[in-house]
Design an enzyme around this catalytic site. Structure first.
Site, PDB file in Angstrom:
ATOM      1  N   THR A   1       0.821  -1.205   0.000  1.00  0.00           N
ATOM      2  CA  THR A   1       0.000   0.000   0.000  1.00  0.00           C
ATOM      3  C   THR A   1       0.858   1.260   0.000  1.00  0.00           C
ATOM      4  OG1 THR A   1      -1.506   1.262   1.415  1.00  0.00           O
ATOM      5  CG2 THR A   1      -0.092  -0.294   2.531  1.00  0.00           C
ATOM      6  N   ASP A   2       0.291   2.349  -0.512  1.00  0.00           N
ATOM      7  CA  ASP A   2       1.001   3.639  -0.451  1.00  0.00           C
ATOM      8  C   ASP A   2       1.098   4.157   0.983  1.00  0.00           C
ATOM      9  OD1 ASP A   2      -1.695   4.291  -0.096  1.00  0.00           O
ATOM     10  OD2 ASP A   2      -1.762   5.778  -1.714  1.00  0.00           O
ATOM     11  N   GLU A   3       0.305   3.591   1.905  1.00  0.00           N
ATOM     12  CA  GLU A   3       0.307   4.097   3.279  1.00  0.00           C
ATOM     13  C   GLU A   3       1.643   3.883   3.984  1.00  0.00           C
ATOM     14  OE1 GLU A   3      -2.957   3.229   5.792  1.00  0.00           O
ATOM     15  OE2 GLU A   3      -4.407   3.335   4.172  1.00  0.00           O
TER      16      GLU A   3
ATOM     17  N   LYS B   1       2.204  -3.353   7.329  1.00  0.00           N
ATOM     18  CA  LYS B   1       2.445  -3.511   5.883  1.00  0.00           C
ATOM     19  C   LYS B   1       3.882  -3.087   5.562  1.00  0.00           C
ATOM     20  CE  LYS B   1       0.081  -4.642   3.045  1.00  0.00           C
ATOM     21  NZ  LYS B   1      -0.287  -5.980   2.493  1.00  0.00           N
TER      22      LYS B   1
ATOM     23  N   TYR C   1      -1.942  -0.652  11.144  1.00  0.00           N
ATOM     24  CA  TYR C   1      -2.080  -1.327   9.837  1.00  0.00           C
ATOM     25  C   TYR C   1      -0.885  -1.000   8.934  1.00  0.00           C
ATOM     26  CZ  TYR C   1      -3.319  -1.677   4.903  1.00  0.00           C
ATOM     27  OH  TYR C   1      -3.282  -1.922   3.555  1.00  0.00           O
TER      28      TYR C   1
HETATM   29  P1  NAD Z   1      -9.745  -7.245   2.366  1.00  0.00           P
HETATM   30  O1  NAD Z   1      -9.770  -6.992   3.828  1.00  0.00           O
HETATM   31  O2  NAD Z   1     -10.969  -6.953   1.563  1.00  0.00           O
HETATM   32  O3  NAD Z   1      -9.381  -8.799   2.098  1.00  0.00           O
HETATM   33  C1  NAD Z   1      -8.384  -9.449   2.820  1.00  0.00           C
HETATM   34  C2  NAD Z   1      -8.556 -10.956   2.577  1.00  0.00           C
HETATM   35  O4  NAD Z   1      -7.482 -11.627   3.263  1.00  0.00           O
HETATM   36  C3  NAD Z   1      -9.867 -11.521   3.133  1.00  0.00           C
HETATM   37  O5  NAD Z   1     -10.456 -12.383   2.186  1.00  0.00           O
HETATM   38  C4  NAD Z   1      -9.435 -12.297   4.376  1.00  0.00           C
HETATM   39  O6  NAD Z   1     -10.264 -13.404   4.674  1.00  0.00           O
HETATM   40  C5  NAD Z   1      -8.025 -12.746   3.976  1.00  0.00           C
HETATM   41  N1  NAD Z   1      -7.170 -13.010   5.138  1.00  0.00           N
HETATM   42  C6  NAD Z   1      -6.984 -12.220   6.228  1.00  0.00           C
HETATM   43  N2  NAD Z   1      -6.128 -12.815   7.083  1.00  0.00           N
HETATM   44  C7  NAD Z   1      -5.745 -13.990   6.520  1.00  0.00           C
HETATM   45  C8  NAD Z   1      -4.871 -15.029   6.917  1.00  0.00           C
HETATM   46  N3  NAD Z   1      -4.204 -14.989   8.066  1.00  0.00           N
HETATM   47  N4  NAD Z   1      -4.706 -16.088   6.079  1.00  0.00           N
HETATM   48  C9  NAD Z   1      -5.389 -16.149   4.904  1.00  0.00           C
HETATM   49  N5  NAD Z   1      -6.245 -15.205   4.483  1.00  0.00           N
HETATM   50  C10 NAD Z   1      -6.417 -14.122   5.281  1.00  0.00           C
HETATM   51  O7  NAD Z   1      -8.480  -6.460   1.808  1.00  0.00           O
HETATM   52  P2  NAD Z   1      -8.275  -5.701   0.417  1.00  0.00           P
HETATM   53  O8  NAD Z   1      -8.777  -4.321   0.541  1.00  0.00           O
HETATM   54  O9  NAD Z   1      -8.734  -6.560  -0.679  1.00  0.00           O
HETATM   55  O10 NAD Z   1      -6.674  -5.631   0.398  1.00  0.00           O
HETATM   56  C11 NAD Z   1      -5.927  -6.713  -0.130  1.00  0.00           C
HETATM   57  C12 NAD Z   1      -4.452  -6.356  -0.123  1.00  0.00           C
HETATM   58  O11 NAD Z   1      -4.244  -5.162  -0.868  1.00  0.00           O
HETATM   59  C13 NAD Z   1      -3.894  -6.078   1.275  1.00  0.00           C
HETATM   60  O12 NAD Z   1      -2.594  -6.609   1.333  1.00  0.00           O
HETATM   61  C14 NAD Z   1      -3.865  -4.552   1.356  1.00  0.00           C
HETATM   62  O13 NAD Z   1      -2.840  -4.129   2.223  1.00  0.00           O
HETATM   63  C15 NAD Z   1      -3.569  -4.198  -0.066  1.00  0.00           C
HETATM   64  N6  NAD Z   1      -4.027  -2.883  -0.535  1.00  0.00           N
HETATM   65  C16 NAD Z   1      -5.342  -2.548  -0.395  1.00  0.00           C
HETATM   66  C17 NAD Z   1      -5.788  -1.320  -0.919  1.00  0.00           C
HETATM   67  C18 NAD Z   1      -7.241  -0.886  -0.847  1.00  0.00           C
HETATM   68  O14 NAD Z   1      -7.566   0.215  -1.251  1.00  0.00           O
HETATM   69  N7  NAD Z   1      -8.159  -1.733  -0.362  1.00  0.00           N
HETATM   70  C19 NAD Z   1      -4.867  -0.468  -1.555  1.00  0.00           C
HETATM   71  C20 NAD Z   1      -3.520  -0.863  -1.653  1.00  0.00           C
HETATM   72  C21 NAD Z   1      -3.122  -2.075  -1.149  1.00  0.00           C
HETATM   73  O1  DAU Z   2      -4.136   3.862   0.452  1.00  0.00           O
HETATM   74  C1  DAU Z   2      -4.364   2.492   0.392  1.00  0.00           C
HETATM   75  C2  DAU Z   2      -5.190   2.051   1.589  1.00  0.00           C
HETATM   76  O2  DAU Z   2      -6.516   2.495   1.337  1.00  0.00           O
HETATM   77  C3  DAU Z   2      -5.158   0.547   1.813  1.00  0.00           C
HETATM   78  O3  DAU Z   2      -3.855   0.189   2.182  1.00  0.00           O
HETATM   79  C4  DAU Z   2      -6.137   0.133   2.913  1.00  0.00           C
HETATM   80  O4  DAU Z   2      -6.177  -1.274   3.016  1.00  0.00           O
HETATM   81  C5  DAU Z   2      -7.516   0.653   2.547  1.00  0.00           C
HETATM   82  O5  DAU Z   2      -8.431   0.350   3.580  1.00  0.00           O
HETATM   83  C6  DAU Z   2      -7.463   2.157   2.324  1.00  0.00           C
HETATM   84  O6  DAU Z   2      -7.138   2.848   3.563  1.00  0.00           O
HETATM   85  P1  DAU Z   2      -7.926   4.173   4.000  1.00  0.00           P
HETATM   86  O7  DAU Z   2      -7.803   4.314   5.458  1.00  0.00           O
HETATM   87  O8  DAU Z   2      -7.537   5.317   3.126  1.00  0.00           O
HETATM   88  O9  DAU Z   2      -9.427   3.713   3.557  1.00  0.00           O
HETATM   89  P2  DAU Z   2     -10.855   3.857   4.238  1.00  0.00           P
HETATM   90  O10 DAU Z   2     -11.828   3.346   3.226  1.00  0.00           O
HETATM   91  O11 DAU Z   2     -10.905   3.313   5.599  1.00  0.00           O
HETATM   92  O12 DAU Z   2     -11.016   5.447   4.339  1.00  0.00           O
HETATM   93  C7  DAU Z   2     -10.825   6.306   3.216  1.00  0.00           C
HETATM   94  C8  DAU Z   2     -10.916   7.742   3.726  1.00  0.00           C
HETATM   95  O13 DAU Z   2     -12.258   8.025   4.127  1.00  0.00           O
HETATM   96  C9  DAU Z   2     -10.061   8.011   4.940  1.00  0.00           C
HETATM   97  O14 DAU Z   2      -9.562   9.338   4.844  1.00  0.00           O
HETATM   98  C10 DAU Z   2     -11.038   7.910   6.125  1.00  0.00           C
HETATM   99  C11 DAU Z   2     -12.316   8.396   5.514  1.00  0.00           C
HETATM  100  N1  DAU Z   2     -13.586   7.838   6.027  1.00  0.00           N
HETATM  101  C12 DAU Z   2     -13.702   6.482   6.138  1.00  0.00           C
HETATM  102  C13 DAU Z   2     -14.886   5.902   6.564  1.00  0.00           C
HETATM  103  C14 DAU Z   2     -15.040   4.405   6.714  1.00  0.00           C
HETATM  104  C15 DAU Z   2     -14.669   8.677   6.306  1.00  0.00           C
HETATM  105  O15 DAU Z   2     -14.559   9.924   6.190  1.00  0.00           O
HETATM  106  N2  DAU Z   2     -15.839   8.115   6.718  1.00  0.00           N
HETATM  107  C16 DAU Z   2     -16.013   6.767   6.863  1.00  0.00           C
HETATM  108  O16 DAU Z   2     -17.113   6.321   7.235  1.00  0.00           O
END
Ligand code: NAD
Ligand code: DAU
Length: 331
Positions: free
Chosen positions: A120-122, A151, A147
């Site tokens: 992630t960019d975080e 990562k 989190y």
């Molecule tokens: P998500 O929470 O929707 O899915 C995570 C999945 O991992 C789930 O299906 C869960 O059951 C599985 N899991 C959790 N713990 C596990 C374990 N111990 N063993 C096996 N499976 C397990 O997450 P997402 O949003 O799809 O993110 C997926 C990946 O992408 C993560 O590594 C996250 O850091 C990265 N990422 C997410 C975003 C975003 O915007 N959502 C952006 C950049 C990177």
């Molecule tokens: O940047 C990549 C990341 O993006 C991933 O690594 C994470 O897995 C993914 O969850 C996401 O992280 P964020 O914290 O940015 O996502 P989230 O959807 O939780 O929140 C997005 C933005 O919206 C953040 O600034 C918090 C805000 N927010 C979130 C929720 C749930 C609100 O204002 N209201 C809300 O109800």
């Protein structure tokens, strides 16, 4: 290739699995623990001759060793992924994101497997709103939350395994994804499903925080490009120039759903809330020729709203428990 996809029942992992099965000839095995975030319904109807599912933990060394021995490549999505949860209870984030990744790369090095680590960019922390710089592969790590720090730890493990043990790995750090199959705890699905239920969207703090949005399909295409043509040991940032404030996104959702643009509430802010993320994906574009296909955020958002409108059976079972958790946090 036979590709093992960890976390393939989650949001981005399931989008990647659909993409692989629709657009390539590769065979796919998903390894997923099915935590609260995993949903088998996201993998329904996939072709049985090219797809299989294994329920299990990425920290289970014996299971992981057996599966990796049987595949050509691993794409590692599995993680605890939600910042708010990591502030309530960091432990599962260490177990899965750090120990789980360690378990996978140990097996991958034993078997000489190709490994792609999804991150992630975080890990880079955040930027000021007026900072002209964006994150690049050279930006120092500076994570803010439990989190993002786990990562970051997992990225550093992968880098060390490349250098010390010759692990054939690449890493990608992507910005915020949107699209179908995203859990209703996350920002965009939470607000869409709130509006569908007649509840006002909830904006943390001022709502000026900026996220750099990319459609999950564009992320999937970038990951496959890196898996097939990325340089071993290299990190690639994935982003689609999609910077938007949270307030703008909520206003877009309300407008697209036929509501007044100001029909939302401000709620208590997230502790340590990162202000702005912004990705410079020049390396991925120049070296590997990747380009995002979803250039129009509003069109992608409208399609995502339609998906949630049409798939209440997918999201409704998680909605009440998710909102109960938020209520306890005052959000
Ligand atoms: P998500 O929470 O929707 O899915 C995570 C999945 O991992 C789930 O299906 C869960 O059951 C599985 N899991 C959790 N713990 C596990 C374990 N111990 N063993 C096996 N499976 C397990 O997450 P997402 O949003 O799809 O993110 C997926 C990946 O992408 C993560 O590594 C996250 O850091 C990265 N990422 C997410 C975003 C975003 O915007 N959502 C952006 C950049 C990177
Ligand atoms: O940047 C990549 C990341 O993006 C991933 O690594 C994470 O897995 C993914 O969850 C996401 O992280 P964020 O914290 O940015 O996502 P989230 O959807 O939780 O929140 C997005 C933005 O919206 C953040 O600034 C918090 C805000 N927010 C979130 C929720 C749930 C609100 O204002 N209201 C809300 O109800």
């Amino acid at each position: 290739m036979r590709i093992l996809v960890t976390g393939g029942a989650g949001f981005i992992g399931s989008n990647f699995v659909h993409f692989l099965l629709d657009e390539t000839e590769h065979e796919v095995t998903v390894l997923d623990k099915l935590t609260y975030a995993g949903n088998l319904a996201s993998l329904a109807g996939l072709p049985e001759d090219r797809f299989s599912f294994v329920k299990g933990d990425i920290a289970d060394a014996e299971l992981v060793d057996r599966l990796i021995a049987d595949h050509d490549a691993v794409v590692h999505y599995a993680a605890e992924s939600h910042n708010d949860n990591s502030l309530d209870d960091p432990r599962p984030f260490l177990d899965t994101n750090v120990v789980g990744t360690f378990t996978l790369i140990e097996a991958a090095r034993r078997h000489g497997s190709r490994f792609h680590h999804i991150s992630t960019d975080e890990v880079y922390g955040d930027l000021e709103l007026d900072d002209p710089e964006r994150f690049t592969e050279r930006t120092p790590y500076n994570p803010s939350s439990p989190y993002s720090s786990t990562k970051a730890g997992s990225d550093l493990l992968v880098r060390a395994w490349v250098r010390s043990f010759g692990l054939r790995a690449t890493i990608s750090n992507c910005s915020n994804n949107y699209g179908p199959y995203q859990h209703v705890e996350k920002f965009i699905p939470r607000q869409i499903t709130n509006v569908l239920r007649g509840v006002r969207p909830r904006l943390y703090g001022s709502g000026q925080n900026v996220r750099d949005w990319i459609h999950a399909d564009d992320h999937s295409r970038a990951v496959l490009t890196i898996l097939e043509r990325g340089r071993i040991g290299e990190t690639y940032l994935i982003g689609a120039d999609g910077e938007r404030s949270n307030r703008t996104v909520v206003e877009d959702i309300l407008r697209l759903m036929g509501q007044p643009a100001d029909a939302y509430d401000h709620v208590v802010d997230r502790p340590g809330h990162d202000l702005r993320y912004a990705i410079d994906s020049t390396r991925l574009r120049d070296e590997l020729g990747w380009r995002p296909r979803f250039q129009d955020f509003e069109a992608g958002l409208a399609a995502t709203i339609d998906w949630y409108r049409e798939h209440e059976d997918w999201w409704a079972p998680a909605k009440d428990a998710t909102e109960a958790k938020y209520r306890a946090q005052g959000r």
